[in-house]
Design an enzyme around this catalytic site. Structure first.
Site, PDB file in Angstrom:
ATOM      1  N   ASN A   9       0.873  -1.177   0.000  1.00  0.00           N
ATOM      2  CA  ASN A   9       0.000   0.000   0.000  1.00  0.00           C
ATOM      3  C   ASN A   9       0.908   1.225   0.000  1.00  0.00           C
ATOM      4  O   ASN A   9       1.510   1.549   1.020  1.00  0.00           O
ATOM      5  CB  ASN A   9      -0.891  -0.036   1.250  1.00  0.00           C
ATOM      6  CG  ASN A   9      -1.726   1.228   1.399  1.00  0.00           C
ATOM      7  OD1 ASN A   9      -1.774   2.066   0.501  1.00  0.00           O
ATOM      8  ND2 ASN A   9      -2.373   1.372   2.554  1.00  0.00           N
ATOM      9  N   TRP A  10       0.979   1.870  -1.143  1.00  0.00           N
ATOM     10  CA  TRP A  10       1.900   3.015  -1.262  1.00  0.00           C
ATOM     11  C   TRP A  10       1.355   4.265  -0.587  1.00  0.00           C
ATOM     12  O   TRP A  10       2.040   5.262  -0.472  1.00  0.00           O
ATOM     13  CB  TRP A  10       2.178   3.316  -2.734  1.00  0.00           C
ATOM     14  CG  TRP A  10       2.925   2.244  -3.468  1.00  0.00           C
ATOM     15  CD1 TRP A  10       3.314   1.013  -2.984  1.00  0.00           C
ATOM     16  CD2 TRP A  10       3.387   2.288  -4.830  1.00  0.00           C
ATOM     17  NE1 TRP A  10       3.977   0.308  -3.963  1.00  0.00           N
ATOM     18  CE2 TRP A  10       4.035   1.061  -5.104  1.00  0.00           C
ATOM     19  CE3 TRP A  10       3.301   3.242  -5.848  1.00  0.00           C
ATOM     20  CZ2 TRP A  10       4.602   0.778  -6.347  1.00  0.00           C
ATOM     21  CZ3 TRP A  10       3.862   2.964  -7.089  1.00  0.00           C
ATOM     22  CH2 TRP A  10       4.515   1.746  -7.325  1.00  0.00           C
ATOM     23  N   LYS A  11       0.090   4.233  -0.220  1.00  0.00           N
ATOM     24  CA  LYS A  11      -0.573   5.394   0.384  1.00  0.00           C
ATOM     25  C   LYS A  11      -0.393   6.625  -0.510  1.00  0.00           C
ATOM     26  O   LYS A  11      -0.329   6.466  -1.733  1.00  0.00           O
ATOM     27  CB  LYS A  11      -0.063   5.615   1.815  1.00  0.00           C
ATOM     28  CG  LYS A  11      -0.198   4.334   2.657  1.00  0.00           C
ATOM     29  CD  LYS A  11      -0.005   4.545   4.133  1.00  0.00           C
ATOM     30  CE  LYS A  11      -0.179   3.211   4.858  1.00  0.00           C
ATOM     31  NZ  LYS A  11      -0.071   3.319   6.296  1.00  0.00           N
ATOM     32  N   HIS A  94      -9.523   1.162   5.105  1.00  0.00           N
ATOM     33  CA  HIS A  94      -8.242   1.345   5.803  1.00  0.00           C
ATOM     34  C   HIS A  94      -8.446   2.281   6.996  1.00  0.00           C
ATOM     35  O   HIS A  94      -9.251   3.218   6.927  1.00  0.00           O
ATOM     36  CB  HIS A  94      -7.209   1.925   4.825  1.00  0.00           C
ATOM     37  CG  HIS A  94      -5.814   1.883   5.371  1.00  0.00           C
ATOM     38  ND1 HIS A  94      -5.360   2.807   6.272  1.00  0.00           N
ATOM     39  CD2 HIS A  94      -4.809   1.000   5.181  1.00  0.00           C
ATOM     40  CE1 HIS A  94      -4.106   2.512   6.596  1.00  0.00           C
ATOM     41  NE2 HIS A  94      -3.754   1.410   5.951  1.00  0.00           N
ATOM     42  N   GLU A  96      -6.818   4.680   8.041  1.00  0.00           N
ATOM     43  CA  GLU A  96      -6.598   6.098   7.744  1.00  0.00           C
ATOM     44  C   GLU A  96      -7.845   6.711   7.109  1.00  0.00           C
ATOM     45  O   GLU A  96      -8.137   7.887   7.304  1.00  0.00           O
ATOM     46  CB  GLU A  96      -5.361   6.259   6.836  1.00  0.00           C
ATOM     47  CG  GLU A  96      -4.083   6.049   7.638  1.00  0.00           C
ATOM     48  CD  GLU A  96      -2.919   5.460   6.857  1.00  0.00           C
ATOM     49  OE1 GLU A  96      -2.934   5.507   5.618  1.00  0.00           O
ATOM     50  OE2 GLU A  96      -1.986   4.946   7.510  1.00  0.00           O
ATOM     51  N   GLU A 166      -5.100  -4.780  10.753  1.00  0.00           N
ATOM     52  CA  GLU A 166      -4.093  -3.729  10.932  1.00  0.00           C
ATOM     53  C   GLU A 166      -4.366  -2.982  12.238  1.00  0.00           C
ATOM     54  O   GLU A 166      -5.170  -2.039  12.246  1.00  0.00           O
ATOM     55  CB  GLU A 166      -4.148  -2.748   9.762  1.00  0.00           C
ATOM     56  CG  GLU A 166      -3.844  -3.376   8.424  1.00  0.00           C
ATOM     57  CD  GLU A 166      -3.285  -2.346   7.435  1.00  0.00           C
ATOM     58  OE1 GLU A 166      -2.248  -2.644   6.834  1.00  0.00           O
ATOM     59  OE2 GLU A 166      -3.870  -1.259   7.295  1.00  0.00           O
ATOM     60  N   GLY A 172       2.859   2.447  10.840  1.00  0.00           N
ATOM     61  CA  GLY A 172       3.799   3.551  10.668  1.00  0.00           C
ATOM     62  C   GLY A 172       4.521   3.939  11.943  1.00  0.00           C
ATOM     63  O   GLY A 172       5.161   4.979  12.007  1.00  0.00           O
ATOM     64  N   SER A 212       3.783  -1.959  10.271  1.00  0.00           N
ATOM     65  CA  SER A 212       5.244  -2.026  10.420  1.00  0.00           C
ATOM     66  C   SER A 212       5.837  -3.372   9.997  1.00  0.00           C
ATOM     67  O   SER A 212       6.763  -3.872  10.642  1.00  0.00           O
ATOM     68  CB  SER A 212       5.661  -1.676  11.850  1.00  0.00           C
ATOM     69  OG  SER A 212       5.247  -0.357  12.175  1.00  0.00           O
ATOM     70  N   GLY A 233       2.958  -1.029   4.251  1.00  0.00           N
ATOM     71  CA  GLY A 233       2.981   0.394   3.919  1.00  0.00           C
ATOM     72  C   GLY A 233       4.401   0.832   3.589  1.00  0.00           C
ATOM     73  O   GLY A 233       4.922   0.550   2.504  1.00  0.00           O
ATOM     74  N   GLY A 234       5.035   1.487   4.546  1.00  0.00           N
ATOM     75  CA  GLY A 234       6.353   2.097   4.340  1.00  0.00           C
ATOM     76  C   GLY A 234       7.365   1.223   3.602  1.00  0.00           C
ATOM     77  O   GLY A 234       8.021   1.682   2.652  1.00  0.00           O
TER      78      GLY A 234
HETATM   79  P1  13P Z   1       3.219   0.536   7.650  1.00  0.00           P
HETATM   80  O1  13P Z   1       3.724  -0.752   7.041  1.00  0.00           O
HETATM   81  O2  13P Z   1       3.924   1.746   7.114  1.00  0.00           O
HETATM   82  O3  13P Z   1       3.163   0.456   9.136  1.00  0.00           O
HETATM   83  O4  13P Z   1       1.695   0.701   7.135  1.00  0.00           O
HETATM   84  C1  13P Z   1       0.812  -0.345   7.289  1.00  0.00           C
HETATM   85  C2  13P Z   1      -0.417  -0.038   6.533  1.00  0.00           C
HETATM   86  O5  13P Z   1      -1.193   0.817   6.918  1.00  0.00           O
HETATM   87  C3  13P Z   1      -0.669  -0.772   5.278  1.00  0.00           C
HETATM   88  O6  13P Z   1      -1.949  -0.561   4.803  1.00  0.00           O
END
Ligand code: 13P
Length: 252
Positions: A9-11, A94, A96, A166, A172, A212, A233-234
């Site tokens: 997930n590149w956000k 998600h 967020e 999640e 993050g 993470s 994510g990251g």
């Molecule tokens: P991180 O891997 O950056 O913690 O993000 C997780 C995430 O929200 C994937 O959708």
């Protein structure tokens, strides 16, 4: 046997050029055939990325979807538009989006149905906050999200579904749930899925862990019996890291 699914997930990261650069690195490698690989770039890069991953093992995912097909919904992206781009997976609900854009279980449910109704696989995200975990209501929260998000989804559609657990406190933050904590909640999620769809279907549905995930912890997470993949994510923004995650050593 559930096929592991590793998704990035590149956000809200990467312009078109950066996206192309990252995807070119990802497509240079061969990956083990026993797992599915998905990347979810921002909408603005879907077309360019889609072109580059055509005929590769990597599938295209979107980060959101609207539930109407067309009309006066300024700023929204319809299921038909995603299909047009070759999108096969869609992240729905998600944390967020729940947190910053007021998405509710009700609208999330409509999005799950919209994705499935257009032959795309929703990756439905659930997870509790730190306060909810500390208040010992994590399971209740997750159950509520599942019952709301999956309301009126038929047993037949259960096969076209991926779940992602999640925990918000692990996203993050560098603070991963331990693989045991993740597995415990994912096993609980499967028990709820069994109540909704029956035990056989529940055993089929893949449930990812997200929060993470890094090359250093993926092996341990994937060792757990109920964890079927990761939503990253990251670490999915760095080709080498995401490749290491995809290439984790099979160890169940
Ligand atoms: P991180 O891997 O950056 O913690 O993000 C997780 C995430 O929200 C994937 O959708």
């Amino acid at each position: 046997m559930r096929k592991p699914i590793l998704a990035g997930n590149w956000k809200m990261n990467n312009n078109i050029e950066e996206s192309i650069e990252l995807v070119k690195k990802l497509t240079r490698q061969e990956y083990p055939v026993d797992r599915d690989i998905v990347i979810c770039p921002p909408f603005t890069a879907l077309y360019a990325v889609g072109e580059l991953i055509e005929d590769t093992r990597i599938k295209l995912g979107a980060q959101n979807i609207f539930f109407e097909n067309k009309g006066a919904f300024t700023g929204e992206i319809s299921p038909l538009m995603l299909k047009d781009l070759g999108v096969e997976y869609v992240i729905v609900g998600h944390s967020e989006r729940r947190q910053f854009f007021n998405e509710t279980d009700e609208t999330i449910n409509l999005k799950v149905k919209a994705a499935q109704g257009h032959d795309m696989i929703p990756i439905l995200c659930v997870g509790e906050s730190l306060a909810q975990r500390e208040g010992q209501i994590a399971e209740n929260i997750v159950k509520q999200q599942l019952l709301g998000g999956l309301k009126d989804i038929s047993d037949a559609m259960a096969s076209k579904l991926v779940l992602a657990y999640e925990p918000i406190w692990a996203i993050g933050t560098g603070r991963t749930a331990t693989s045991q904590q993740a597995n415990e909640m994912i096993a609980y999620i499967r028990s709820i899925l069994s109540q909704i769809f029956g035990e056989d279907k529940a055993q089929e549905i893949r449930i990812q862990y997200g929060g993470s995930v890094k090359p250093e912890n993926i092996t341990d997470l994937m060792k757990q019996p109920d964890i079927d993949g990761a939503l990253v994510g990251g670490a999915s923004l760095q080709a080498e890291d995401f490749q290491k995650i995809i290439n984790y050593q099979e160890n169940k």
